[in-house]
Design an enzyme around this catalytic site. Structure first.
Site, PDB file in Angstrom:
ATOM      1  N   TYR A 156       4.174  -7.116  17.022  1.00 17.22           N
ATOM      2  CA  TYR A 156       4.465  -6.292  15.841  1.00 17.22           C
ATOM      3  C   TYR A 156       5.337  -5.098  16.244  1.00 17.22           C
ATOM      4  CZ  TYR A 156       3.528  -2.563  12.422  1.00 17.22           C
ATOM      5  OH  TYR A 156       3.653  -1.526  11.540  1.00 17.22           O
TER       6      TYR A 156
ATOM      7  N   TYR B 278       0.821  -1.215   0.000  1.00 21.18           N
ATOM      8  CA  TYR B 278       0.000   0.000   0.000  1.00 21.18           C
ATOM      9  C   TYR B 278       0.862   1.276   0.000  1.00 21.18           C
ATOM     10  CZ  TYR B 278      -3.149   3.449   2.211  1.00 21.18           C
ATOM     11  OH  TYR B 278      -3.844   4.571   2.541  1.00 21.18           O
TER      12      TYR B 278
HETATM   13  N1  LIG Z   1      -0.476   1.024   7.091  1.00 19.18           N
HETATM   14  C1  LIG Z   1      -0.201   1.684   8.206  1.00 19.18           C
HETATM   15  O1  LIG Z   1      -1.065   2.395   8.753  1.00 19.18           O
HETATM   16  C2  LIG Z   1       1.168   1.608   8.835  1.00 19.18           C
HETATM   17  C3  LIG Z   1       1.399   2.272  10.058  1.00 19.18           C
HETATM   18  C4  LIG Z   1       2.666   2.219  10.627  1.00 19.18           C
HETATM   19  C5  LIG Z   1       3.682   1.531   9.989  1.00 19.18           C
HETATM   20  N2  LIG Z   1       3.438   0.878   8.824  1.00 19.18           N
HETATM   21  C6  LIG Z   1       4.548   0.145   8.184  1.00 19.18           C
HETATM   22  O2  LIG Z   1       4.647   0.568   6.842  1.00 19.18           O
HETATM   23  C7  LIG Z   1       5.098  -0.507   6.020  1.00 19.18           C
HETATM   24  C8  LIG Z   1       4.155  -0.662   4.839  1.00 19.18           C
HETATM   25  O3  LIG Z   1       2.835  -0.868   5.323  1.00 19.18           O
HETATM   26  P1  LIG Z   1       1.631  -1.141   4.319  1.00 19.18           P
HETATM   27  O4  LIG Z   1       0.398  -0.758   5.025  1.00 19.18           O
HETATM   28  O5  LIG Z   1       1.958  -0.563   3.001  1.00 19.18           O
HETATM   29  O6  LIG Z   1       1.685  -2.737   4.274  1.00 19.18           O
HETATM   30  P2  LIG Z   1       1.463  -3.723   3.036  1.00 19.18           P
HETATM   31  O7  LIG Z   1       1.220  -5.081   3.621  1.00 19.18           O
HETATM   32  O8  LIG Z   1       0.459  -3.176   2.086  1.00 19.18           O
HETATM   33  O9  LIG Z   1       2.874  -3.704   2.316  1.00 19.18           O
HETATM   34  C9  LIG Z   1       3.960  -4.480   2.753  1.00 19.18           C
HETATM   35  C10 LIG Z   1       4.572  -5.133   1.535  1.00 19.18           C
HETATM   36  O10 LIG Z   1       5.726  -5.850   1.942  1.00 19.18           O
HETATM   37  C11 LIG Z   1       5.734  -7.130   1.337  1.00 19.18           C
HETATM   38  N3  LIG Z   1       6.502  -8.014   2.238  1.00 19.18           N
HETATM   39  C12 LIG Z   1       6.231  -8.321   3.527  1.00 19.18           C
HETATM   40  N4  LIG Z   1       7.198  -9.094   4.030  1.00 19.18           N
HETATM   41  C13 LIG Z   1       8.116  -9.273   3.038  1.00 19.18           C
HETATM   42  C14 LIG Z   1       9.352  -9.957   2.952  1.00 19.18           C
HETATM   43  N5  LIG Z   1       9.861 -10.641   3.987  1.00 19.18           N
HETATM   44  N6  LIG Z   1      10.041  -9.905   1.785  1.00 19.18           N
HETATM   45  C15 LIG Z   1       9.541  -9.228   0.715  1.00 19.18           C
HETATM   46  N7  LIG Z   1       8.378  -8.557   0.741  1.00 19.18           N
HETATM   47  C16 LIG Z   1       7.672  -8.588   1.892  1.00 19.18           C
HETATM   48  C17 LIG Z   1       4.272  -7.497   1.167  1.00 19.18           C
HETATM   49  O11 LIG Z   1       4.058  -8.440   0.139  1.00 19.18           O
HETATM   50  C18 LIG Z   1       3.637  -6.149   0.854  1.00 19.18           C
HETATM   51  O12 LIG Z   1       3.612  -5.889  -0.522  1.00 19.18           O
HETATM   52  C19 LIG Z   1       5.173  -1.728   6.925  1.00 19.18           C
HETATM   53  O13 LIG Z   1       6.518  -1.880   7.315  1.00 19.18           O
HETATM   54  C20 LIG Z   1       4.327  -1.350   8.112  1.00 19.18           C
HETATM   55  O14 LIG Z   1       4.767  -1.984   9.288  1.00 19.18           O
HETATM   56  C21 LIG Z   1       2.202   0.897   8.230  1.00 19.18           C
END
Ligand SMILES: NC(=O)c1ccc[n+]([C@@H]2O[C@H](COP(=O)([O-])OP(=O)(O)OC[C@H]3O[C@@H](n4cnc5c(N)ncnc54)[C@H](O)[C@@H]3O)[C@@H](O)[C@H]2O)c1
Length: 325
Positions: free
Chosen positions: A141, A11
């Protein structure tokens, strides 16, 4: 020189890739597609399907592209799931993250922007939460992210790595082409809109007995475009010789779950039926950022992050992409 974006099919990563491209940056994406979508990555971007801890693959990427910096989004990111399956979280986010940082060091990539989270603070000691607040996560997490922060800090002191760990509060909203599509979906805004579309009969509201004015949990929502922009500012900051740092990305304004639902009813002109359920384990009552440091250090100004603007953008995306990607 290209920027390696891990999790670039997810995302926030996919929106950041688009914004990097729009600034004329070269980008390479690494994603295992466990939670992401190939269609979310611009077709001209070199794409590697694999895990971030795959050292051989990392060595190949480094040989094929002279990587300048890494923006590391890839992670599992559901609080509730991490409580039920902590081993998956420590393996994916920490073990894989350690291997990635080792491979980057080996490949002489010395700049990293890391996706951290307000979940590293746990139940906050004070609101708004500043970067100086105590970090004691309330779920696995958050611990995986805090451990990665500690690793980056140690590597920075010992090996000269320069990093910015961005502690996001709640990402929400969409661009015209990219939006939030997770299966399962646990985030509030996409679920509120799914309820508005009748895809969910009743939206579950977890907890109405929190010590907040209406009893529901309060969060600080940031538009995904603003979040993406902060990564670009962080890269520029590091390029200009900025010191390693930890920076909150929030607006300083919090909305309760019921306020989000009320605003979504207005934006969509639809009914959104709700059902109250018990609190989820590991969910603090209120998380609102002290956002001053991002402004002073990075010059970041989250101008798109009003709640109605966030909801309007995500509603438009949902209507244009009724089945997601
Ligand atoms: N969405 C939120 O509100 C939020 C808030 C705080 C922090 N975050 C952090 O932001 C980052 C992105 O979040 P998001 O909402 O876009 O999540 P998301 O799940 O949409 O995106 C994460 C991506 O990483 C890939 N992925 C996961 N583990 C992997 C691995 N070991 N090797 C290769 N690819 C891998 C997944 O396939 C996915 O495409 C994450 O690290 C999350 O912890 C998100």
């Amino acid at each position: 020189m290209p920027i390696l974006v891990t999790g670039g099919a997810g995302y926030i990563g996919s929106v950041t890739v688009d914004q990097l491209l729009a600034k004329g940056e070269e980008v390479v994406v690494l994603d295992d597609l466990g939670r992401g979508h190939r269609a979310a990555v611009h077709k001209d971007v070199p794409f590697y399907k694999g895990r971030v801890g795959d050292r051989q693959l990392l060595a190949r990427i480094a040989a094929e592209h002279k990587i300048e910096a890494c923006v590391h989004f890839a992670a599992l990111a559901y609080v509730g799931e991490s409580v039920l399956e902590p081993a998956s979280y420590f393996e994916n986010n920490l073990e894989q993250g350690i291997a990635l940082m080792g491979a980057l060091h080996q490949a002489a990539v010395h700049r990293v922007v890391f996706s951290s989270t307000c979940a590293t603070y746990g139940e906050p000691e004070q609101i708004p939460i500043s970067e100086k607040c105590r970090q004691w996560p309330a779920n696995p997490y958050g611990w995986t992210k805090l451990a990665m922060e500690r690793l980056l800090d140690s590597y920075s002191r010992a090996y000269g790595l320069k990093f910015v760990a961005l502690r996001y509060f709640n990402a929400a909203g969409a661009t015209e082409d990219r939006g939030e599509h997770h299966e399962p979906e646990t985030h509030l805004v996409p679920n509120v809109l799914a309820a508005a579309l009748g895809e969910i009969a009743e939206l579950s509201v977890f907890g109405n007995d929190y010590p907040t004015p209406d009893g529901t949990a309060i969060r600080d929502y940031v538009h995904v475009r603003d979040l993406a922009e902060a990564h670009i500012l962080a890269l520029d900051y590091l390029r200009l010789g900025g010191e390693s740092d930890f920076i909150n990305l929030g607006t300083g304004t919090g909305y309760s779950v019921l306020e989000v639902i009320k605003s979504a009813r207005k934006v969509t002109s639809r009914a959104i039926p709700i059902r109250f359920e018990p609190r989820r384990k590991g969910d603090p009552a209120k998380l609102v950022a002290d956002a001053a440091k991002a402004r002073t250090v990075l010059g970041w100004d989250p101008t798109l992050s009003s709640l109605p603007a966030i909801l309007r953008s995500q509603w438009a995306w949902r209507q244009k992409h009724p089945h997601g990607y």
